[in-house]
Design a protein around this motif. Structure first.
Motif, PDB file in Angstrom:
ATOM      1  N   MET A  75      42.281 -10.099  22.561  1.00  0.00           N
ATOM      2  CA  MET A  75      41.100  -9.975  23.402  1.00  0.00           C
ATOM      3  C   MET A  75      40.450 -11.349  23.536  1.00  0.00           C
ATOM      4  SD  MET A  75      38.482  -8.029  20.786  1.00  0.00           S
ATOM      5  CE  MET A  75      39.801  -7.078  20.035  1.00  0.00           C
ATOM      6  N   THR A  76      39.739 -11.538  24.624  1.00  0.00           N
ATOM      7  CA  THR A  76      39.104 -12.828  24.883  1.00  0.00           C
ATOM      8  C   THR A  76      37.617 -12.637  25.160  1.00  0.00           C
ATOM      9  OG1 THR A  76      39.737 -12.707  27.227  1.00  0.00           O
ATOM     10  CG2 THR A  76      41.211 -13.907  25.751  1.00  0.00           C
ATOM     11  N   PHE A  77      36.885 -13.750  25.053  1.00  0.00           N
ATOM     12  CA  PHE A  77      35.435 -13.737  25.191  1.00  0.00           C
ATOM     13  C   PHE A  77      35.030 -14.849  26.142  1.00  0.00           C
ATOM     14  CE2 PHE A  77      36.762 -11.973  21.256  1.00  0.00           C
ATOM     15  CZ  PHE A  77      35.943 -10.883  21.033  1.00  0.00           C
ATOM     16  N   GLU A  78      34.339 -14.475  27.205  1.00  0.00           N
ATOM     17  CA  GLU A  78      33.973 -15.437  28.234  1.00  0.00           C
ATOM     18  C   GLU A  78      32.482 -15.362  28.528  1.00  0.00           C
ATOM     19  OE1 GLU A  78      36.005 -17.610  29.182  1.00  0.00           O
ATOM     20  OE2 GLU A  78      38.037 -16.820  29.233  1.00  0.00           O
ATOM     21  N   GLY A  79      31.979 -16.404  29.171  1.00  0.00           N
ATOM     22  CA  GLY A  79      30.579 -16.455  29.541  1.00  0.00           C
ATOM     23  C   GLY A  79      30.063 -17.873  29.471  1.00  0.00           C
ATOM     24  N   PRO A 122      44.309  -6.439  10.673  1.00  0.00           N
ATOM     25  CA  PRO A 122      44.480  -7.896  10.621  1.00  0.00           C
ATOM     26  C   PRO A 122      44.074  -8.542  11.944  1.00  0.00           C
ATOM     27  CG  PRO A 122      46.443  -6.767   9.821  1.00  0.00           C
ATOM     28  CD  PRO A 122      45.574  -5.726  10.444  1.00  0.00           C
ATOM     29  N   ALA A 123      43.290  -9.600  11.859  1.00  0.00           N
ATOM     30  CA  ALA A 123      42.785 -10.246  13.073  1.00  0.00           C
ATOM     31  C   ALA A 123      42.738 -11.751  12.885  1.00  0.00           C
ATOM     32  CB  ALA A 123      41.398  -9.713  13.416  1.00  0.00           C
ATOM     33  N   LEU A 124      42.997 -12.476  13.961  1.00  0.00           N
ATOM     34  CA  LEU A 124      42.902 -13.933  13.965  1.00  0.00           C
ATOM     35  C   LEU A 124      41.859 -14.352  14.987  1.00  0.00           C
ATOM     36  CD1 LEU A 124      44.011 -16.820  13.233  1.00  0.00           C
ATOM     37  CD2 LEU A 124      45.452 -16.580  15.275  1.00  0.00           C
ATOM     38  N   LEU A 125      40.882 -15.138  14.558  1.00  0.00           N
ATOM     39  CA  LEU A 125      39.868 -15.687  15.444  1.00  0.00           C
ATOM     40  C   LEU A 125      40.260 -17.117  15.798  1.00  0.00           C
ATOM     41  CD1 LEU A 125      37.094 -15.527  16.839  1.00  0.00           C
ATOM     42  CD2 LEU A 125      36.074 -16.288  14.675  1.00  0.00           C
ATOM     43  N   LEU A 128      41.665 -12.723  18.678  1.00  0.00           N
ATOM     44  CA  LEU A 128      40.376 -12.826  19.361  1.00  0.00           C
ATOM     45  C   LEU A 128      40.189 -14.291  19.723  1.00  0.00           C
ATOM     46  CD1 LEU A 128      40.011 -10.871  16.598  1.00  0.00           C
ATOM     47  CD2 LEU A 128      37.893 -10.340  17.802  1.00  0.00           C
ATOM     48  N   CYS A 129      40.112 -14.576  21.027  1.00  0.00           N
ATOM     49  CA  CYS A 129      40.066 -15.959  21.492  1.00  0.00           C
ATOM     50  C   CYS A 129      38.765 -16.238  22.238  1.00  0.00           C
ATOM     51  CB  CYS A 129      41.263 -16.259  22.388  1.00  0.00           C
ATOM     52  SG  CYS A 129      41.460 -18.012  22.755  1.00  0.00           S
ATOM     53  N   ASP A 130      38.029 -17.214  21.726  1.00  0.00           N
ATOM     54  CA  ASP A 130      36.774 -17.666  22.332  1.00  0.00           C
ATOM     55  C   ASP A 130      37.123 -18.610  23.475  1.00  0.00           C
ATOM     56  OD1 ASP A 130      34.315 -18.716  22.962  1.00  0.00           O
ATOM     57  OD2 ASP A 130      33.772 -19.271  20.919  1.00  0.00           O
ATOM     58  N   ARG A 131      37.046 -18.113  24.676  1.00  0.00           N
ATOM     59  CA  ARG A 131      37.487 -18.741  25.928  1.00  0.00           C
ATOM     60  C   ARG A 131      39.015 -18.740  26.029  1.00  0.00           C
ATOM     61  NH1 ARG A 131      33.455 -20.047  28.856  1.00  0.00           N
ATOM     62  NH2 ARG A 131      31.623 -21.158  28.149  1.00  0.00           N
ATOM     63  N   HIS A 132      39.457 -18.542  27.291  1.00  0.00           N
ATOM     64  CA  HIS A 132      40.902 -18.541  27.532  1.00  0.00           C
ATOM     65  C   HIS A 132      41.121 -18.853  29.011  1.00  0.00           C
ATOM     66  CE1 HIS A 132      45.027 -17.750  26.508  1.00  0.00           C
ATOM     67  NE2 HIS A 132      45.119 -16.660  27.260  1.00  0.00           N
ATOM     68  N   ALA A 133      42.155 -18.281  29.595  1.00  0.00           N
ATOM     69  CA  ALA A 133      42.574 -18.644  30.946  1.00  0.00           C
ATOM     70  C   ALA A 133      41.502 -18.410  32.000  1.00  0.00           C
ATOM     71  CB  ALA A 133      43.846 -17.870  31.314  1.00  0.00           C
TER      72      ALA A 133
END
Length: 201
Positions: free
Chosen positions: A1-5, A28-31, A86-91
């Motif tokens: 999942m990604t996070f934008e704004g 299990p999760a990777l930030l 979990l990715c803070d900003r992406h494509a």
């Protein structure tokens, strides 16, 4: 999942909170983040945030280089191992910032992102939406990308909302003026709805 704004919207806080909550539940999760999710990416991040001024095209290719390395070295192997990413900003940030705000062709940006991401898209993207004036007041970092005009950020906000409308099955828009606790609970509810829908299909 990604996070934008917009910067200052609380996306990094939400991403961190969700990662912690998933771990508490035994998932299990990777930030991670873009730019800067790899060793190479950290150098690119420094160039983008603290380096000299550059053309929009040069900026674009630095973001794409960071994303390509990030996908091949971190995100894809982690997903293959069954770990939630979990990715803070992406494509989507590239489409919005370089497309809607900088004026590069949006379809071209989407096509380039397909190459950089190996064709992988997030299952869900959380957009933390808030008015530009409030976001600017919250910003703490005075870096190269954080010193644009208010009209630039208005274009960014409009771009994120347009992308959310373009692909509503993936995007979940949250009111970023709410407290971090409320945002975390809303995001968890959205993830539970997504899980239930998949279980039924």
């Amino acid at each position: 999942m990604t996070f934008e704004g917009l910067d200052g919207s609380g996306k990094s806080t939400l991403a961190s909170g969700l990662a912690s909550e998933l771990e508490k539940r035994g998932i299990p999760a990777l930030l991670t983040r873009e730019p800067g999710g790899t060793t190479l990416g950290q150098g690119i991040r420094s160039l983008l945030l603290d380096g000299v001024e550059m053309t929009p095209i040069s900026e674009l290719f630095l973001f794409l280089a960071d994303r390509s390395e990030h996908m091949s070295q971190v995100i894809q192997p982690t997903l293959n191992a069954g770990v939630v990413v979990l990715c803070d900003r992406h494509a989507d940030s590239t489409v919005v910032y370089q497309g809607y705000a900088r004026g590069i062709d949006i379809q071209l940006l989407r096509d380039l992102n397909v190459i950089a991401t190996l064709g992988v898209k997030p299952d869900v993207t959380f957009l933390l939406d808030m008015d530009v004036e409030t976001a600017l007041k919250r910003q703490l970092d005075a870096n190269r990308l954080g010193s644009q005009t208010e009209s630039f950020y208005q274009a960014v906000r409009a771009g994120f909302l347009a992308e959310a409308d373009h692909e509503p099955e993936r995007w979940r828009t949250l009111d970023a003026s709410r407290s971090p606790e409320e945002l975390l609970n809303q995001a968890l509810e959205q993830l539970e709805h997504l899980r239930q829908r998949r279980a039924e299909s």
